[in-house]
Design a protein around this motif. Structure first.
Motif, mmCIF file in Angstrom:
data_model
loop_
_atom_site.group_PDB
_atom_site.id
_atom_site.type_symbol
_atom_site.label_atom_id
_atom_site.label_comp_id
_atom_site.label_asym_id
_atom_site.label_seq_id
_atom_site.Cartn_x
_atom_site.Cartn_y
_atom_site.Cartn_z
ATOM 1 N N LEU A 236 0.831 -1.212 0.000
ATOM 2 C CA LEU A 236 0.000 0.000 0.000
ATOM 3 C C LEU A 236 0.860 1.255 0.000
ATOM 4 O O LEU A 236 0.500 2.252 -0.629
ATOM 5 C CB LEU A 236 -0.904 0.029 1.240
ATOM 6 C CG LEU A 236 -2.207 -0.748 1.145
ATOM 7 C CD1 LEU A 236 -3.015 -0.577 2.424
ATOM 8 C CD2 LEU A 236 -3.037 -0.279 -0.062
ATOM 9 N N ASP A 237 1.999 1.209 0.699
ATOM 10 C CA ASP A 237 2.878 2.376 0.733
ATOM 11 C C ASP A 237 3.357 2.710 -0.679
ATOM 12 O O ASP A 237 3.558 3.866 -1.023
ATOM 13 C CB ASP A 237 4.092 2.130 1.639
ATOM 14 C CG ASP A 237 4.985 3.362 1.743
ATOM 15 O OD1 ASP A 237 4.689 4.236 2.565
ATOM 16 O OD2 ASP A 237 5.957 3.458 0.961
ATOM 17 N N LEU A 238 3.496 1.648 -1.489
ATOM 18 C CA LEU A 238 4.025 1.808 -2.848
ATOM 19 C C LEU A 238 2.930 2.150 -3.848
ATOM 20 O O LEU A 238 3.134 2.955 -4.761
ATOM 21 C CB LEU A 238 4.697 0.478 -3.244
ATOM 22 C CG LEU A 238 5.856 0.518 -4.214
ATOM 23 C CD1 LEU A 238 6.952 1.427 -3.722
ATOM 24 C CD2 LEU A 238 6.385 -0.897 -4.409
ATOM 25 N N THR A 239 1.751 1.547 -3.664
ATOM 26 C CA THR A 239 0.712 1.668 -4.694
ATOM 27 C C THR A 239 -0.494 2.465 -4.209
ATOM 28 O O THR A 239 -1.348 2.824 -5.013
ATOM 29 C CB THR A 239 0.198 0.269 -5.110
ATOM 30 O OG1 THR A 239 -0.420 -0.347 -3.961
ATOM 31 C CG2 THR A 239 1.324 -0.619 -5.592
ATOM 32 N N SER A 277 15.567 0.668 -13.278
ATOM 33 C CA SER A 277 14.771 0.460 -12.061
ATOM 34 C C SER A 277 15.525 0.977 -10.836
ATOM 35 O O SER A 277 14.956 1.662 -9.986
ATOM 36 C CB SER A 277 14.450 -1.024 -11.862
ATOM 37 O OG SER A 277 13.515 -1.457 -12.824
ATOM 38 N N LEU A 278 16.816 0.647 -10.766
ATOM 39 C CA LEU A 278 17.636 1.109 -9.635
ATOM 40 C C LEU A 278 17.652 2.633 -9.567
ATOM 41 O O LEU A 278 17.565 3.222 -8.494
ATOM 42 C CB LEU A 278 19.069 0.572 -9.767
ATOM 43 C CG LEU A 278 19.247 -0.914 -9.449
ATOM 44 C CD1 LEU A 278 20.663 -1.374 -9.798
ATOM 45 C CD2 LEU A 278 18.947 -1.202 -7.974
ATOM 46 N N GLU A 279 17.743 3.229 -10.755
ATOM 47 C CA GLU A 279 17.750 4.684 -10.856
ATOM 48 C C GLU A 279 16.451 5.267 -10.277
ATOM 49 O O GLU A 279 16.481 6.238 -9.515
ATOM 50 C CB GLU A 279 17.842 5.043 -12.338
ATOM 51 C CG GLU A 279 18.520 6.325 -12.670
ATOM 52 C CD GLU A 279 18.669 6.421 -14.199
ATOM 53 O OE1 GLU A 279 19.729 5.999 -14.708
ATOM 54 O OE2 GLU A 279 17.710 6.881 -14.873
ATOM 55 N N ASP A 292 7.653 9.262 -12.550
ATOM 56 C CA ASP A 292 8.546 8.195 -12.092
ATOM 57 C C ASP A 292 7.749 7.102 -11.386
ATOM 58 O O ASP A 292 8.029 5.910 -11.531
ATOM 59 C CB ASP A 292 9.597 8.756 -11.126
ATOM 60 C CG ASP A 292 10.684 9.527 -11.869
ATOM 61 O OD1 ASP A 292 10.618 9.570 -13.115
ATOM 62 O OD2 ASP A 292 11.567 10.095 -11.195
ATOM 63 N N GLU A 293 6.773 7.549 -10.586
ATOM 64 C CA GLU A 293 5.940 6.617 -9.836
ATOM 65 C C GLU A 293 5.227 5.675 -10.809
ATOM 66 O O GLU A 293 5.228 4.463 -10.620
ATOM 67 C CB GLU A 293 4.910 7.451 -9.061
ATOM 68 C CG GLU A 293 4.501 6.861 -7.737
ATOM 69 C CD GLU A 293 3.578 7.825 -7.001
ATOM 70 O OE1 GLU A 293 4.079 8.848 -6.494
ATOM 71 O OE2 GLU A 293 2.367 7.549 -6.944
ATOM 72 N N ARG A 294 4.623 6.270 -11.850
ATOM 73 C CA ARG A 294 3.897 5.469 -12.847
ATOM 74 C C ARG A 294 4.853 4.508 -13.534
ATOM 75 O O ARG A 294 4.525 3.336 -13.737
ATOM 76 C CB ARG A 294 3.250 6.394 -13.884
ATOM 77 C CG ARG A 294 1.732 6.590 -13.667
ATOM 78 C CD ARG A 294 1.044 7.143 -14.910
ATOM 79 N NE ARG A 294 1.736 8.283 -15.486
ATOM 80 C CZ ARG A 294 1.604 9.548 -15.044
ATOM 81 N NH1 ARG A 294 0.784 9.814 -14.046
ATOM 82 N NH2 ARG A 294 2.277 10.531 -15.614
ATOM 83 N N GLU A 295 6.031 4.997 -13.893
ATOM 84 C CA GLU A 295 6.986 4.132 -14.594
ATOM 85 C C GLU A 295 7.405 2.960 -13.706
ATOM 86 O O GLU A 295 7.439 1.811 -14.148
ATOM 87 C CB GLU A 295 8.224 4.932 -15.026
ATOM 88 C CG GLU A 295 9.175 4.079 -15.871
ATOM 89 C CD GLU A 295 10.457 4.807 -16.281
ATOM 90 O OE1 GLU A 295 10.519 6.045 -16.172
ATOM 91 O OE2 GLU A 295 11.400 4.085 -16.692
ATOM 92 N N LEU A 296 7.681 3.260 -12.444
ATOM 93 C CA LEU A 296 8.124 2.208 -11.522
ATOM 94 C C LEU A 296 7.027 1.162 -11.328
ATOM 95 O O LEU A 296 7.294 -0.051 -11.382
ATOM 96 C CB LEU A 296 8.530 2.828 -10.172
ATOM 97 C CG LEU A 296 9.172 1.887 -9.161
ATOM 98 C CD1 LEU A 296 10.443 1.245 -9.724
ATOM 99 C CD2 LEU A 296 9.520 2.614 -7.863
ATOM 100 N N LEU A 297 5.797 1.623 -11.140
ATOM 101 C CA LEU A 297 4.687 0.684 -10.963
ATOM 102 C C LEU A 297 4.499 -0.175 -12.212
ATOM 103 O O LEU A 297 4.229 -1.379 -12.113
ATOM 104 C CB LEU A 297 3.388 1.433 -10.621
ATOM 105 C CG LEU A 297 3.253 1.852 -9.153
ATOM 106 C CD1 LEU A 297 1.939 2.579 -8.909
ATOM 107 C CD2 LEU A 297 3.344 0.624 -8.228
#
Lengths: 348, 348
Positions: A236-239, A277-279, A292-297
């Protein structure tokens, strides 16, 4: 629970029993912390506002009610309220107090501003008040525990608090460690969240002198539920969305805490894609932009990491339910099972 | 003490008994915190370096040895080492652990960089590690206490920890309060320092099943010594030298904490001169210049506030010594009296 959980007709009375008991737990909690010093009482009043799902007290109560050797007989004759003794209420308040102390200190460590839809104590009154108030809560928990009159409970509560801190220290040590592996992640989560929830279930059973194998089954139940709960929380913290979750989110990335979806993702993604991803993860330390959030998810979804995380939590809840099935068949056992299911269904 | 205290010939054996016991206290302290997790053990190793005068363990040991009903007989027959049981050693370690936890958290609250001539944990490893490690120490104290097997001790340790935090919260509430009065100053000091030292003396006696009036006399002894000790500490913060004191000084002024010399001074000085004193005290929040420091000390001397503070501490030690005189006449009682005297003489 507390009226939130949608239970079958047959479980309404036992849910009512727990709800009534929780009102008593709240009074004991508040009264025990009263100091007759206005500045102390004002801070304690703030903590009362943090009160949330009361998962730990519920589990203490359900642990005791489902494990008491005389429970089947008392349920059969409608005298199940005799199971809710003053000692049990106090024990439930103790577990909540330990938990509340960790919340108050966690918010200091996380610089969190929002908790249960209200401002955190550290945000409102400063880190110093929050540090000392956390200490006051933990001292209150130990003192209250000693008044129950059972040394084994005091010892267990002391031990689990050490475990909890060791988990937090381990987590702190691995902050910013992008090579964190799953065994270490689970070691952290087991200690910092699992053990107290396990002990909540177990001590309820110990208090009513349940057979050791029942107390142990309840510990295993709580441990797994606790880890599943933390995994869901990390997800939940992530999404999640701050408004919906009711507390600060994206704190883990910001604080360099690698959680299960990220650990899985970094292990599962192609070497060529891993660098980006690390970046994104490292960039999160400075606050995450929406893009960035959208890309990571998107990347997490590609490697199946969100699904994997959900499946891991579900498997743990299944294991917990297998343990629950070994308890004597009472309405309390059925409610405990419904509660476990609610962790998976995010209904809790 | 620990070889520092210059005692008459007759007290050398009992001082040796305490010194040997302290070595065992240190081992129990260190072993109990061992977690088999390297990051946790490294932090604990740092805390071991904080170890100072061990005043609280010494008082637990002396409380027990001077109050044990069989003490006069055992001393007479040279079997006084039988008084130092494993339970007593553990209890002494418990009181030191509670104290150490408060030191670690205090240094976070005070932003202190120096403690016992070494860098503080917060300065070296960050506030987060220090907050959690303090929690770990307090959890360790409660756990160890429960292993002694006496619920009354666990209850008392829980209660005194609540008191201690209430004192800290009260102090925080009055930060920057230039109208702080003596009764409130004493209420703060009694709670935050006096009670734990009182309880250290008392619990030693409780453990050996001393008569309640002896345990109570020892509590009163410790309470007064503790308050005297804190008053002396507050005076050193104002007048002492960092190198000599071995920890950060002028922290109280910087943090807006009014201590006894200042409270007395503001009450005693002429209205016409009060404004300048307030200016100097308030200015201290931004760090004190040497010229301001000299001026403030000069003003404190003019109103007799340093003398008054020293006399107050001395009177408390006298009261403590009167309590000590009611104990059975053993070498342990004589050593306790010498220890009390050392607080006045600043030999401790």
């Amino acid at each position: 629970m507390r009226g939130v959980l949608d239970v079958p007709e047959a479980l309404v009375p036992v849910q009512g029993l727990i709800a009534d008991a929780l009102v008593r737990v709240e009074s004991v909690f508040d009264e025990h912390l009263r100091a007759e010093l206005p500045p102390v009482d004002q801070l304690c009043a703030h903590v009362e506002r943090y009160r949330g799902k009361m998962l730990r007290p519920i589990l203490v109560l359900l642990g005791a009610i489902s494990a008491a050797p005389e429970a089947p007989e008392l349920f059969a004759s409608g005298r199940e309220d005799e199971l809710v003794t003053d000692e049990l209420i106090r024990l439930a308040a103790v577990c909540e107090m330990v938990h509340m102390a960790t919340l108050v200190h966690d918010d200091v460590l996380d610089d969190a501003e929002l908790r249960r839809r209200g401002a955190t104590l550290n945000h409102l009154r400063g880190n110093e008040a929050a540090v000392i108030l956390g200490d006051y809560l933990i001292a209150g928990a130990y003192h209250l525990c000693a008044t129950i009159g059972r040394l084994d409970l005091s010892e267990r509560i002391g031990r689990v608090s050490m475990d909890l801190c060791a988990g937090e220290l381990l987590q702190l040590h691995h902050r910013g460690d992008l090579s964190l592996d799953e065994p270490t992640y689970f070691e952290i989560v087991r200690r910092k969240t699992g053990t107290l929830i396990g002990v909540s279930c177990e001590l309820g059973a110990s208090l009513v002198n349940a057979p050791p194998e029942t107390a142990s089954a309840l510990y295993q139940t709580g441990l797994r539920l606790g880890v599943a709960f933390q995994i869901r929380d990390d997800l939940l913290d992530l999404t999640g969305d701050e408004q919906r979750v009711g507390k600060s989110v994206r704190k883990d990335l910001e604080k360099g805490k690698l959680t299960l979806p990220l650990v899985h993702h970094l292990g599962a993604c192609e070497p060529i894609s891993r660098g980006r991803s690390l970046e994104l993860i490292e960039g999160g330390a400075g606050g995450v932009s929406e893009a960035d959030e959208r890309e990571l998810l998107g990347r997490l979804t590609e490697t199946g990491s969100v699904t994997y995380t959900e499946a891991t939590a579900r498997a743990l809840v299944n294991e917990a339910q297998q343990q629950i099935a070994t308890l004597p068949p009472t309405p309390a056992r059925a409610l405990l099972d419904a509660l476990a299911q609610a962790v998976v269904d995010r209904a809790l």
